[in-house]
Design an enzyme around this catalytic site. Sequence first.
Site, mmCIF file in Angstrom:
data_model
loop_
_atom_site.group_PDB
_atom_site.id
_atom_site.type_symbol
_atom_site.label_atom_id
_atom_site.label_comp_id
_atom_site.label_asym_id
_atom_site.label_seq_id
_atom_site.Cartn_x
_atom_site.Cartn_y
_atom_site.Cartn_z
ATOM 1 N N SER A 104 -6.830 1.033 -7.342
ATOM 2 C CA SER A 104 -6.368 2.574 -6.894
ATOM 3 C C SER A 104 -6.419 3.257 -8.143
ATOM 4 O O SER A 104 -5.228 2.955 -9.093
ATOM 5 C CB SER A 104 -4.944 2.253 -5.989
ATOM 6 O OG SER A 104 -4.463 3.743 -6.072
ATOM 7 N N ASP A 163 -14.376 7.448 -1.374
ATOM 8 C CA ASP A 163 -14.233 8.347 -0.290
ATOM 9 C C ASP A 163 -15.614 8.585 0.481
ATOM 10 O O ASP A 163 -15.406 9.683 1.225
ATOM 11 C CB ASP A 163 -13.862 9.627 -1.086
ATOM 12 C CG ASP A 163 -12.396 9.643 -1.430
ATOM 13 O OD1 ASP A 163 -11.494 8.793 -0.886
ATOM 14 O OD2 ASP A 163 -12.020 10.282 -2.565
ATOM 15 N N LYS A 189 -6.419 5.333 4.138
ATOM 16 C CA LYS A 189 -6.855 6.384 3.593
ATOM 17 C C LYS A 189 -6.088 7.725 4.654
ATOM 18 O O LYS A 189 -5.137 7.206 5.025
ATOM 19 C CB LYS A 189 -8.270 6.836 3.452
ATOM 20 C CG LYS A 189 -8.643 5.969 2.516
ATOM 21 C CD LYS A 189 -8.726 6.160 0.984
ATOM 22 C CE LYS A 189 -9.143 5.364 -0.047
ATOM 23 N NZ LYS A 189 -8.467 5.696 -1.457
ATOM 24 N N GLY A 194 -2.270 12.622 -0.767
ATOM 25 C CA GLY A 194 -2.006 11.263 -1.355
ATOM 26 C C GLY A 194 -1.973 11.398 -2.785
ATOM 27 O O GLY A 194 -1.089 10.992 -3.573
ATOM 28 N N ARG A 207 1.121 6.816 5.449
ATOM 29 C CA ARG A 207 0.448 5.976 4.355
ATOM 30 C C ARG A 207 1.337 5.313 3.339
ATOM 31 O O ARG A 207 2.550 5.637 3.214
ATOM 32 C CB ARG A 207 -0.635 7.134 3.537
ATOM 33 C CG ARG A 207 -1.420 7.787 4.275
ATOM 34 C CD ARG A 207 -2.658 8.870 3.253
ATOM 35 N NE ARG A 207 -3.092 8.092 2.527
ATOM 36 C CZ ARG A 207 -3.952 8.495 1.815
ATOM 37 N NH1 ARG A 207 -4.130 9.964 1.874
ATOM 38 N NH2 ARG A 207 -4.652 7.755 0.788
ATOM 39 N N ARG A 226 -5.288 16.847 -11.784
ATOM 40 C CA ARG A 226 -4.786 16.298 -12.947
ATOM 41 C C ARG A 226 -4.650 17.600 -14.094
ATOM 42 O O ARG A 226 -4.044 17.608 -14.863
ATOM 43 C CB ARG A 226 -5.808 15.424 -13.559
ATOM 44 C CG ARG A 226 -5.667 14.079 -12.820
ATOM 45 C CD ARG A 226 -6.817 13.208 -12.678
ATOM 46 N NE ARG A 226 -6.463 11.996 -12.243
ATOM 47 C CZ ARG A 226 -6.787 11.652 -10.948
ATOM 48 N NH1 ARG A 226 -6.541 12.519 -9.946
ATOM 49 N NH2 ARG A 226 -6.507 10.397 -10.359
HETATM 50 C C1 S3P Z 1 -8.010 9.688 -6.098
HETATM 51 C C2 S3P Z 1 -8.014 8.437 -5.835
HETATM 52 C C3 S3P Z 1 -8.650 7.577 -4.632
HETATM 53 C C4 S3P Z 1 -9.235 8.647 -3.848
HETATM 54 C C5 S3P Z 1 -8.313 9.955 -3.503
HETATM 55 C C6 S3P Z 1 -8.474 10.458 -4.948
HETATM 56 C C7 S3P Z 1 -7.361 10.101 -7.187
HETATM 57 O O1 S3P Z 1 -7.576 7.056 -3.806
HETATM 58 O O2 S3P Z 1 -9.507 7.939 -2.428
HETATM 59 O O3 S3P Z 1 -9.211 10.691 -2.706
HETATM 60 O O4 S3P Z 1 -7.631 11.406 -7.529
HETATM 61 O O5 S3P Z 1 -7.081 9.530 -8.111
HETATM 62 P P1 S3P Z 1 -6.958 5.464 -4.138
HETATM 63 O O6 S3P Z 1 -6.186 5.625 -5.408
HETATM 64 O O7 S3P Z 1 -5.847 5.310 -3.248
HETATM 65 O O8 S3P Z 1 -8.244 4.679 -4.158
#
Ligand code: S3P
Length: 446
Positions: free
Chosen positions: A177, A330, A357, A100, A128, A32
């Site tokens: 999420s 996580d 995940k 992701g 994913r 971010r």
């Molecule tokens: C994250 C959100 C989580 C987490 C990932 C990092 C983030 O995923 O598992 O490692 O930085 O917003 P989800 O939003 O799919 O739960």
Amino acid sequence: MTDQSATPRSFSASAPLQGRIAIPGDKSISHRALMLSALAVGESRVTGLLEGHDVLATAVAMRAMGASIERRDDGEWRIHGVGVGGLLQPRGALDMGNSGTSTRLLMGLVASHPITATFVGDASLSGRPMGRVIDPLSQMGADISASPGAKGTKTLPLMVRGLAPAIPLAYRLPVASAQVKSAVLLAGLNTPGITEVIEPVPTRDHSERMLRGFGADLTVETGPDGTRHIRIAGEAELKPQTIVVPGDPSSAAFFIVAALVVPGSDVIITNVGLNPTRAGLIDVLRQMGGDIEAIDPRDVGGEPVADLRVRHSMLTGVDVDPAVAPSMIDEFPILFVAAALAKGRTTTTGLDELRVKESDRLAVMATGLQAIGARVDEREDGLIIDGTGGDPLPGDATITGHLDHRICMSFAVAGLVSRAPVTIDDIAPVATSFPNFEALLAGLQR
Ligand code: S3P
């Protein structure tokens, strides 16, 4: 057939872990920090940035869309942003690697800019589900064509054709999420009017904190039932910031559990982020009898932080309340390792998200733990684990990591308390989030 490029690594019964370590910067906050700095007008400075492959993928992508991002020799990152609305058309595909978070958040940014971007990734990321971000971003006007995945899912490679001006949206999250929430909020940054995310179950709030820090007009209203309404005013102007990234609690987790389960251990982990939306594991481990002391609680970059002193403890199994899942999402792989060594039964439920995940973490952890002699029953939405009561696990197996850094590190920790070595088929994925994991471990074993 064996993979010639894989780097296997074995972990065996360890001497007590002792000493002090500083873990690298928070992955979520690092992504971010780069994205928002790249959208601010002027120069932002970031220290403590996680220099793992996932975050570097975000840096490369933001550069490809016009931001200037440099790392100085002293480790400080300097970012000149293009301004909200100013992202440029990337020339080639954006390679998201294993990440992701990079993929879903950047899809949000592209969705409300007049540019088109193609997203590609490794085998894990390409399996994913992306429908969860495609749905709201399409409602905002983006045109997204994805590849068909298993069981009707939409996956990478995919192409996002953004719309500017995009259409503001009020979106109720169908899954807990932070990535989906953040994708919509980031799309809202360059969308006229108010974009709203309705969050029935709170997830990590780094996007909200940092967007406010950069000067976005963002409000959060919590209803009587705990539902959060997060509203962002679009066509924002972000002001450059100086950011100090706190240490990643999700990385600290491996050393917290290692110190709890390796007899005789006494470890201090400095600068651990303790944002309540991330700190669920510490509460659960304390409930299990873990001796975890927070020292010098303080604020770093708008996030609560402390040093943690962790001492070897006899753990007892618990029923983990599914309501805490988002605050430790996580950390379940390493919690399962702790449970396998605890006295009695640990039951987890409500963890369907673990199946999507970097790997299917319920199936991969169940299979791996069984292979090293733990008693594990895999259910649809969780694991039931009967621990050894502090005795070492048999070990003596090779674990397939499935390109999942947290699986690799969880079994590395399991190896430290096994009679015979635990081998990870390929240790390379650890570098996505924790490049110096092995070096820090070796330092504590001296
Ligand atoms: C994250 C959100 C989580 C987490 C990932 C990092 C983030 O995923 O598992 O490692 O930085 O917003 P989800 O939003 O799919 O739960």
